[in-house]
Enzyme design. Structure first.
Site, PDB file in Angstrom:
ATOM      1  N   GLU A   1       0.835  -1.228   0.000  1.00 61.30           N
ATOM      2  CA  GLU A   1       0.000   0.000   0.000  1.00 61.30           C
ATOM      3  C   GLU A   1       0.861   1.266   0.000  1.00 61.30           C
ATOM      4  OE1 GLU A   1      -2.944  -0.084   3.162  1.00 61.30           O
ATOM      5  OE2 GLU A   1      -3.225  -2.238   2.973  1.00 61.30           O
TER       6      GLU A   1
ATOM      7  N   ASP B   1       2.450   4.711  -0.282  1.00 61.00           N
ATOM      8  CA  ASP B   1       2.163   6.122  -0.600  1.00 61.00           C
ATOM      9  C   ASP B   1       2.887   6.966   0.448  1.00 61.00           C
ATOM     10  OD1 ASP B   1       0.515   5.934   1.659  1.00 61.00           O
ATOM     11  OD2 ASP B   1      -1.361   6.212   0.571  1.00 61.00           O
TER      12      ASP B   1
HETATM   13  C1  XIL Z   1      -8.588   2.872   3.304  1.00 64.51           C
HETATM   14  C2  XIL Z   1      -9.160   3.253   1.959  1.00 64.51           C
HETATM   15  O1  XIL Z   1      -8.167   3.763   1.145  1.00 64.51           O
HETATM   16  C3  XIL Z   1     -10.240   4.275   2.168  1.00 64.51           C
HETATM   17  O2  XIL Z   1     -10.843   4.587   0.927  1.00 64.51           O
HETATM   18  C4  XIL Z   1     -11.250   3.742   3.166  1.00 64.51           C
HETATM   19  O3  XIL Z   1     -12.163   4.712   3.482  1.00 64.51           O
HETATM   20  C5  XIL Z   1     -10.588   3.315   4.458  1.00 64.51           C
HETATM   21  O4  XIL Z   1      -9.578   2.400   4.170  1.00 64.51           O
HETATM   22  N1  XIL Z   1      -4.618   0.567   5.592  1.00 64.51           N
HETATM   23  C6  XIL Z   1      -5.347  -0.374   4.923  1.00 64.51           C
HETATM   24  C7  XIL Z   1      -6.352   0.053   3.931  1.00 64.51           C
HETATM   25  O5  XIL Z   1      -5.083  -1.580   5.052  1.00 64.51           O
HETATM   26  O6  XIL Z   1      -7.427  -0.843   3.823  1.00 64.51           O
HETATM   27  C8  XIL Z   1      -6.855   1.444   4.195  1.00 64.51           C
HETATM   28  O7  XIL Z   1      -7.670   1.832   3.101  1.00 64.51           O
HETATM   29  C9  XIL Z   1      -5.713   2.408   4.397  1.00 64.51           C
HETATM   30  C10 XIL Z   1      -4.861   1.988   5.552  1.00 64.51           C
END
Ligand code: XIL
Length: 356
Positions: A270, A272
């Site tokens: 994930e 960013d």
């Molecule tokens: C976030 C999504 O990006 C949002 O759109 C949603 O409202 C909440 O969840 N860690 C994770 C993800 O494992 O599932 C999360 O995603 C961000 C943090």
């Protein structure tokens, strides 16, 4: 139909990827090293709105990604509108897009403390928690058996500041079932799709500071105990939501080396950069963001070649960061590899440097 060309490539060209993939059952066969765009597969998280409505959005995924994951759609909140009903409509749209573009779809996520529908938040007995968790995994992994090759089985199992062992995060599953919920989730997923890669995913593993060191230790402790119990765990996912915090490069390299020594896969799930506390001017910010990603990927690649690197969204236009971490100066966040006009930023160059 050119009858001589029965090669895979020829068939795909003739039939289109989606029907062929459906014919062959997809999964890893649909993507060999030769058909991949990257040495280390790169991918990003999809959102349903722009996927349906924006050609530029779809094009950038099609051009750049070997893999995709979805920000929502496969979370309990989306899949389980009520205790009786499973709604696969959103997940199936992501799968169709992935198959049509010959990308692998990752599944996020089977068991998490977050994104639970109200009826699940209200579960107040161990028996119901176990029944629903098991039924959820069997049904969802079963629905995507052979199609989603890689699952975040348990997400964010470690406490934010694990001061004492085992350091697991409080939440519905731990409260109702105790630490055994983790092994149960993995065993249930392995039975539902013996071919799927099963990942334990977490965050805040990479920074300098005692809290993060403790989190790394607790994460490793959990991984070791699952392996000691022969739990079918195939890999470790680091979310990689970076920030103004410095990367503990030695700590992260040591962590990745330990994972490698255990023979597990390692992936970035994930990536960013949460940039609300970074300098304002966009050019400067983009450089700081890119440098942070460089420190992070550099520390990982020093120990192991990840099995994939995925960012949490692809364009600054669509990101969770402004929802949770808006900047005080009112300037837009710039957390992702492409800007709002789909122009690649320095962060993309860094990813190219490591993964291409
Ligand atoms: C976030 C999504 O990006 C949002 O759109 C949603 O409202 C909440 O969840 N860690 C994770 C993800 O494992 O599932 C999360 O995603 C961000 C943090």
């Amino acid at each position: 139909m050119p009858s001589q060309d029965l090669s895979r490539r020829g068939l795909i060209a003739t039939l289109g990827a989606a029907p062929l993939a459906a014919l062959l059952g997809t999964r890893a066969e649909a993507q060999t090293v030769a058909t991949r765009k990257w040495q280390v597969p790169f991918g990003a998280a999809l959102r349903s709105g722009p996927l349906a409505n924006e050609a530029d959005y779809r094009s950038v995924f099609a051009a750049y990604c070997d893999q995709v994951v979805s920000e929502g759609g496969l979370k309990w909140f989306d899949l389980r509108p009520s205790i009786e009903r499973f709604d696969f409509s959103e997940g199936d749209r992501y799968l169709a897009f992935a198959q049509a573009n010959r990308m692998l779809l990752r599944g996020h996520t089977l068991v998490w403390h977050g994104a639970l529908p109200p009826w699940a938040e209200a579960i107040d007995s161990a028996a119901i928690a176990e029944r629903e968790m098991v039924r959820h995994i069997e049904t969802v992994v079963g629905h995507y058996r052979g199609k989603i090759a890689n699952w975040d089985v348990v997400n964010e199992a470690i406490a934010d500041d694990p001061k004492t062992a085992p350091g697991l995060r409080d939440g519905l599953w731990l409260r109702q079932l105790g630490p055994r919920y983790i092994a149960l989730a993995f065993r249930t997923a392995a039975k539902a799709d013996p071919g799927a890669k099963l990942i334990l995913n977490d965050y805040d593993i990479e920074f300098v500071g005692d809290r993060f060191r403790r989190k790394r230790e607790a994460f490793l402790r959990l991984i070791r105990s699952l392996r000691a119990d022969n739990v079918p765990l195939h890999g470790v996912g680091l979310q990689g939501h970076l920030s103004e915090n410095q990367i503990d490069q030695a700590g992260l390299t040591a962590f990745a080396s330990e994972v490698k020594a255990m023979g597990l896969e390692f992936m970035v799930t994930e990536l960013d950069v949460v940039d609300n506390k970074m300098p304002g001017p966009p050019e400067l910010r983009d450089m700081v963001v890119a440098a942070r990603v460089h420190d992070f990927l550099g520390a990982i690649f020093a120990a192991i070649r990840p099995s994939a690197v995925l960012t949490w969204g692809i364009t600054d236009k669509y990101s969770w960061v402004p929802i949770y971490f808006k900047r005080g100066d009112g300037l837009p966040n710039r957390p992702l590899p492409f800007d709002v006009h789909y122009k690649p930023k320095p962060m993309m160059q860094v990813i190219e440097h490591f993964c291409r």
